[in-house]
Scaffold this motif. Structure first.
Motif, PDB file in Angstrom:
ATOM      1  N   GLN A 130      12.262   7.842  -4.201  1.00  0.00           N
ATOM      2  CA  GLN A 130      11.839   8.805  -5.197  1.00  0.00           C
ATOM      3  C   GLN A 130      12.991   9.745  -5.506  1.00  0.00           C
ATOM      4  O   GLN A 130      13.868   9.973  -4.679  1.00  0.00           O
ATOM      5  CB  GLN A 130      10.633   9.605  -4.692  1.00  0.00           C
ATOM      6  CG  GLN A 130       9.365   8.767  -4.546  1.00  0.00           C
ATOM      7  CD  GLN A 130       8.210   9.603  -4.014  1.00  0.00           C
ATOM      8  OE1 GLN A 130       8.409  10.489  -3.195  1.00  0.00           O
ATOM      9  NE2 GLN A 130       7.002   9.314  -4.485  1.00  0.00           N
ATOM     10  N   GLU A 131      12.977  10.297  -6.708  1.00  0.00           N
ATOM     11  CA  GLU A 131      14.041  11.221  -7.083  1.00  0.00           C
ATOM     12  C   GLU A 131      13.990  12.468  -6.212  1.00  0.00           C
ATOM     13  O   GLU A 131      12.918  13.014  -5.961  1.00  0.00           O
ATOM     14  CB  GLU A 131      13.905  11.612  -8.559  1.00  0.00           C
ATOM     15  CG  GLU A 131      14.134  10.452  -9.514  1.00  0.00           C
ATOM     16  CD  GLU A 131      14.110  10.911 -10.959  1.00  0.00           C
ATOM     17  OE1 GLU A 131      13.998  12.134 -11.175  1.00  0.00           O
ATOM     18  OE2 GLU A 131      14.200  10.055 -11.848  1.00  0.00           O
ATOM     19  N   SER A 133      14.426  16.316  -5.130  1.00  0.00           N
ATOM     20  CA  SER A 133      14.180  17.599  -5.788  1.00  0.00           C
ATOM     21  C   SER A 133      15.501  18.328  -6.016  1.00  0.00           C
ATOM     22  O   SER A 133      16.375  18.338  -5.148  1.00  0.00           O
ATOM     23  CB  SER A 133      13.254  18.458  -4.925  1.00  0.00           C
ATOM     24  OG  SER A 133      13.215  19.782  -5.418  1.00  0.00           O
ATOM     25  N   TYR A 144       9.260   4.217  -1.127  1.00  0.00           N
ATOM     26  CA  TYR A 144       8.367   3.136  -0.745  1.00  0.00           C
ATOM     27  C   TYR A 144       9.191   1.902  -0.394  1.00  0.00           C
ATOM     28  O   TYR A 144      10.205   1.612  -1.037  1.00  0.00           O
ATOM     29  CB  TYR A 144       7.405   2.796  -1.890  1.00  0.00           C
ATOM     30  CG  TYR A 144       6.520   3.952  -2.294  1.00  0.00           C
ATOM     31  CD1 TYR A 144       5.268   4.134  -1.710  1.00  0.00           C
ATOM     32  CD2 TYR A 144       6.945   4.876  -3.247  1.00  0.00           C
ATOM     33  CE1 TYR A 144       4.461   5.209  -2.071  1.00  0.00           C
ATOM     34  CE2 TYR A 144       6.152   5.950  -3.609  1.00  0.00           C
ATOM     35  CZ  TYR A 144       4.910   6.106  -3.022  1.00  0.00           C
ATOM     36  OH  TYR A 144       4.122   7.162  -3.377  1.00  0.00           O
ATOM     37  N   HIS A 171       8.093   1.372 -10.394  1.00  0.00           N
ATOM     38  CA  HIS A 171       8.506   2.773 -10.323  1.00  0.00           C
ATOM     39  C   HIS A 171       7.493   3.719 -10.952  1.00  0.00           C
ATOM     40  O   HIS A 171       7.116   4.736 -10.362  1.00  0.00           O
ATOM     41  CB  HIS A 171       9.865   2.954 -11.003  1.00  0.00           C
ATOM     42  CG  HIS A 171      10.989   3.114 -10.033  1.00  0.00           C
ATOM     43  ND1 HIS A 171      11.011   4.087  -9.052  1.00  0.00           N
ATOM     44  CD2 HIS A 171      12.151   2.429  -9.891  1.00  0.00           C
ATOM     45  CE1 HIS A 171      12.116   3.987  -8.347  1.00  0.00           C
ATOM     46  NE2 HIS A 171      12.836   2.990  -8.835  1.00  0.00           N
ATOM     47  N   SER A 172       7.054   3.397 -12.152  1.00  0.00           N
ATOM     48  CA  SER A 172       6.173   4.313 -12.867  1.00  0.00           C
ATOM     49  C   SER A 172       4.795   4.428 -12.223  1.00  0.00           C
ATOM     50  O   SER A 172       4.071   5.398 -12.455  1.00  0.00           O
ATOM     51  CB  SER A 172       6.021   3.867 -14.325  1.00  0.00           C
ATOM     52  OG  SER A 172       5.453   2.562 -14.386  1.00  0.00           O
ATOM     53  N   SER A 173       4.412   3.442 -11.404  1.00  0.00           N
ATOM     54  CA  SER A 173       3.088   3.444 -10.772  1.00  0.00           C
ATOM     55  C   SER A 173       3.084   4.128  -9.413  1.00  0.00           C
ATOM     56  O   SER A 173       2.015   4.398  -8.865  1.00  0.00           O
ATOM     57  CB  SER A 173       2.580   2.002 -10.611  1.00  0.00           C
ATOM     58  OG  SER A 173       2.481   1.359 -11.863  1.00  0.00           O
ATOM     59  N   LEU A 174       4.253   4.407  -8.858  1.00  0.00           N
ATOM     60  CA  LEU A 174       4.340   4.997  -7.522  1.00  0.00           C
ATOM     61  C   LEU A 174       4.665   6.475  -7.651  1.00  0.00           C
ATOM     62  O   LEU A 174       5.832   6.872  -7.676  1.00  0.00           O
ATOM     63  CB  LEU A 174       5.417   4.278  -6.701  1.00  0.00           C
ATOM     64  CG  LEU A 174       5.226   2.770  -6.550  1.00  0.00           C
ATOM     65  CD1 LEU A 174       6.392   2.161  -5.774  1.00  0.00           C
ATOM     66  CD2 LEU A 174       3.916   2.458  -5.851  1.00  0.00           C
ATOM     67  N   GLN A 175       3.628   7.285  -7.735  1.00  0.00           N
ATOM     68  CA  GLN A 175       3.828   8.714  -7.975  1.00  0.00           C
ATOM     69  C   GLN A 175       3.498   9.572  -6.765  1.00  0.00           C
ATOM     70  O   GLN A 175       4.194  10.532  -6.470  1.00  0.00           O
ATOM     71  CB  GLN A 175       2.965   9.155  -9.167  1.00  0.00           C
ATOM     72  CG  GLN A 175       3.290   8.433 -10.466  1.00  0.00           C
ATOM     73  CD  GLN A 175       4.711   8.684 -10.938  1.00  0.00           C
ATOM     74  OE1 GLN A 175       5.288   9.737 -10.684  1.00  0.00           O
ATOM     75  NE2 GLN A 175       5.298   7.700 -11.611  1.00  0.00           N
ATOM     76  N   THR A 176       2.413   9.257  -6.051  1.00  0.00           N
ATOM     77  CA  THR A 176       1.994  10.080  -4.914  1.00  0.00           C
ATOM     78  C   THR A 176       1.741   9.189  -3.709  1.00  0.00           C
ATOM     79  O   THR A 176       1.422   8.002  -3.860  1.00  0.00           O
ATOM     80  CB  THR A 176       0.699  10.837  -5.238  1.00  0.00           C
ATOM     81  OG1 THR A 176      -0.354   9.893  -5.484  1.00  0.00           O
ATOM     82  CG2 THR A 176       0.887  11.712  -6.473  1.00  0.00           C
ATOM     83  N   LEU A 179      -1.524   7.220  -3.675  1.00  0.00           N
ATOM     84  CA  LEU A 179      -1.632   6.093  -4.610  1.00  0.00           C
ATOM     85  C   LEU A 179      -3.089   5.873  -5.044  1.00  0.00           C
ATOM     86  O   LEU A 179      -3.705   4.863  -4.722  1.00  0.00           O
ATOM     87  CB  LEU A 179      -1.066   4.810  -3.992  1.00  0.00           C
ATOM     88  CG  LEU A 179       0.451   4.706  -3.871  1.00  0.00           C
ATOM     89  CD1 LEU A 179       0.866   3.330  -3.399  1.00  0.00           C
ATOM     90  CD2 LEU A 179       1.141   5.038  -5.189  1.00  0.00           C
ATOM     91  N   ASN A 181      -4.017   5.028  -7.772  1.00  0.00           N
ATOM     92  CA  ASN A 181      -4.071   3.852  -8.644  1.00  0.00           C
ATOM     93  C   ASN A 181      -3.820   2.556  -7.878  1.00  0.00           C
ATOM     94  O   ASN A 181      -3.461   1.534  -8.474  1.00  0.00           O
ATOM     95  CB  ASN A 181      -3.047   3.989  -9.770  1.00  0.00           C
ATOM     96  CG  ASN A 181      -1.617   4.137  -9.233  1.00  0.00           C
ATOM     97  OD1 ASN A 181      -1.413   4.379  -8.041  1.00  0.00           O
ATOM     98  ND2 ASN A 181      -0.626   3.994 -10.104  1.00  0.00           N
TER      99      ASN A 181
END
Length: 392
Positions: A130-131, A133, A144, A171-176, A179, A181
């Protein structure tokens, strides 16, 4: 000369008798079978990165599925592996991470031994970071780890680029970490990795059968291929097959190949049309040659075995043989500028290889700024035309 040329070509086609795949591995595909494939996704957290209260609570609930090391933790999110095999994979991934063997965004392929029917299986794993901060640019990143298992290490290596691209699509589906979703997006996507990243070549061969030679010729000659009256998946499969069979970026300078592709694509009359409104599909404006025709049976045999890894190896051998012939022709053309006998050898070579039209097309594009070489190529083109007319 012709005997050695024929022998080299036959060696390229006879993949089963070479060391590209073990004999036992080939024998395993002698009957049409469904390969078992698995996926697993882990949450990776650097211990120096700050976790939110929600993340901490989530990790505590999944403590039995978490492996912690000095500088990171690895927590299971989802897996299609048997329950007894997943901890073995997690231990293996933890060792790789501890050694720094998994770099962000770069897939790693190896053989792993797990408690599954296959015992030893090829495993592709990739760390998606993940990017970081802006407030903590130097902190350990979270991310992940995605793992795909199926076939052999050798087989998966043939599809490394496809697997890398498929993982990046997550990438766009892995936010938290939670998960939310997972069931609607992530799990269905992971479950399709084998069909989408490995089986496309097999689907194309099954679709066109013995007409595969026309697609091979189109790929080598940079001919545009248009698929009509089909679904989007078939169009994507054919496009990916053409790209995989193309020599673009391998045998010539990219600018030369790009200009050649553009010039030919702009000629609408040269496009190969695949009409999927009929079964089997109808192909029009077809062009092939003896070189491409000679590979048909090898592709059909591998497709009948339902072995996508063998199909990809055959495709790579096809490209390798074409590149070898292109290099031979370039050498002969340079020699022919100073020797009439070398020009005669050029003619013999083109007559024997069965791929003269494609080789000369690429040679003309590559030598477009060399007048002497172009004049030699013009003579060779006239020779091939005369040979073709004599055989007609």
């Amino acid at each position: 000369m012709f005997a050695s040329q024929t022998s080299s070509f036959q060696d390229s086609i006879d993949v089963e008798e070479r060391d590209d795949f073990d004999s036992e591995e080939i024998a395993g595909y002698s009957q049409k079978i469904q390969l078992n494939c698995y996926y697993t996704i882990y949450l990776y957290q650097g211990t120096r990165s700050e976790a939110s209260g929600e993340n901490v609570a989530w990790n505590q609930r999944r403590a039995d599925s978490t492996t912690s090391q000095e500088d990171f933790s690895l927590t299971l999110i989802d897996s299609s592996l048997p329950s007894e095999a997943e901890p073995e994979l997690r231990t293996y991934i933890s060792r790789r991470l501890s050694k720094g063997a998994l770099l962000g965004g770069m897939g790693n392929i190896a053989t792993v031994e797990l408690s599954i029917p296959e015992q030893a299986v090829g495993c592709y794993c990739c760390l998606l970071e993940q990017e970081r901060s802006p407030e903590q640019p130097d902190s350990d990143g979270n991310g992940y780890v995605i793992c795909f298992m199926g076939g052999s290490e050798k087989g998966l290596n043939l599809f490394r680029l496809e697997l890398d691209k498929y993982v990046q699509g997550l990438h766009s589906s892995l936010q938290t970490p939670e998960l939310q979703n997972l069931e609607t997006e992530v799990r269905p996507y992971l479950s399709q990795w084998y069909e989408e990243s490995v089986m496309h070549i097999h689907r194309v061969v099954q679709l066109v059968q013995s007409n595969i030679s026309f697609l091979l010729h189109a790929a080598l000659s940079h001919t545009h291929v248009e698929v009509i009256n089909s679904d989007e998946r078939t169009k994507a499969d054919v496009s990916r097959f053409i790209k995989a069979a193309s020599l673009q970026g391998l045998s010539q300078q990219d600018t030369t190949t790009a200009s050649l592709c553009k010039a030919i694509s702009e000629d609408a009359q040269s496009a190969l049309i695949i009409d999927c409104s009929t079964s089997p599909p109808t192909l029009t404006k077809t062009v092939s040659n003896r070189f491409c025709d000679d590979w048909i049976q090898a592709f059909l045999n591998a497709a009948e075995r339902c072995n996508p890894f063998l199909l990809r190896q055959i495709l790579e051998n096809f490209k390798l043989k074409a590149i070898q012939d292109m290099n031979s022709l370039k050498r002969f053309v340079r020699q022919a500028e100073m020797s009439h006998y070398a020009l005669f050898r050029c003619c013999q070579f083109l007559q024997g290889c069965g791929n003269g039209d494609v080789l000369l097309q690429n040679a003309r594009a590559e030598h477009s700024d060399l007048p002497e070489a172009c004049s030699i190529i013009t003579v060779l083109e006239e020779f091939l035309r005369e040979q073709s007319q004599a055989q007609a």
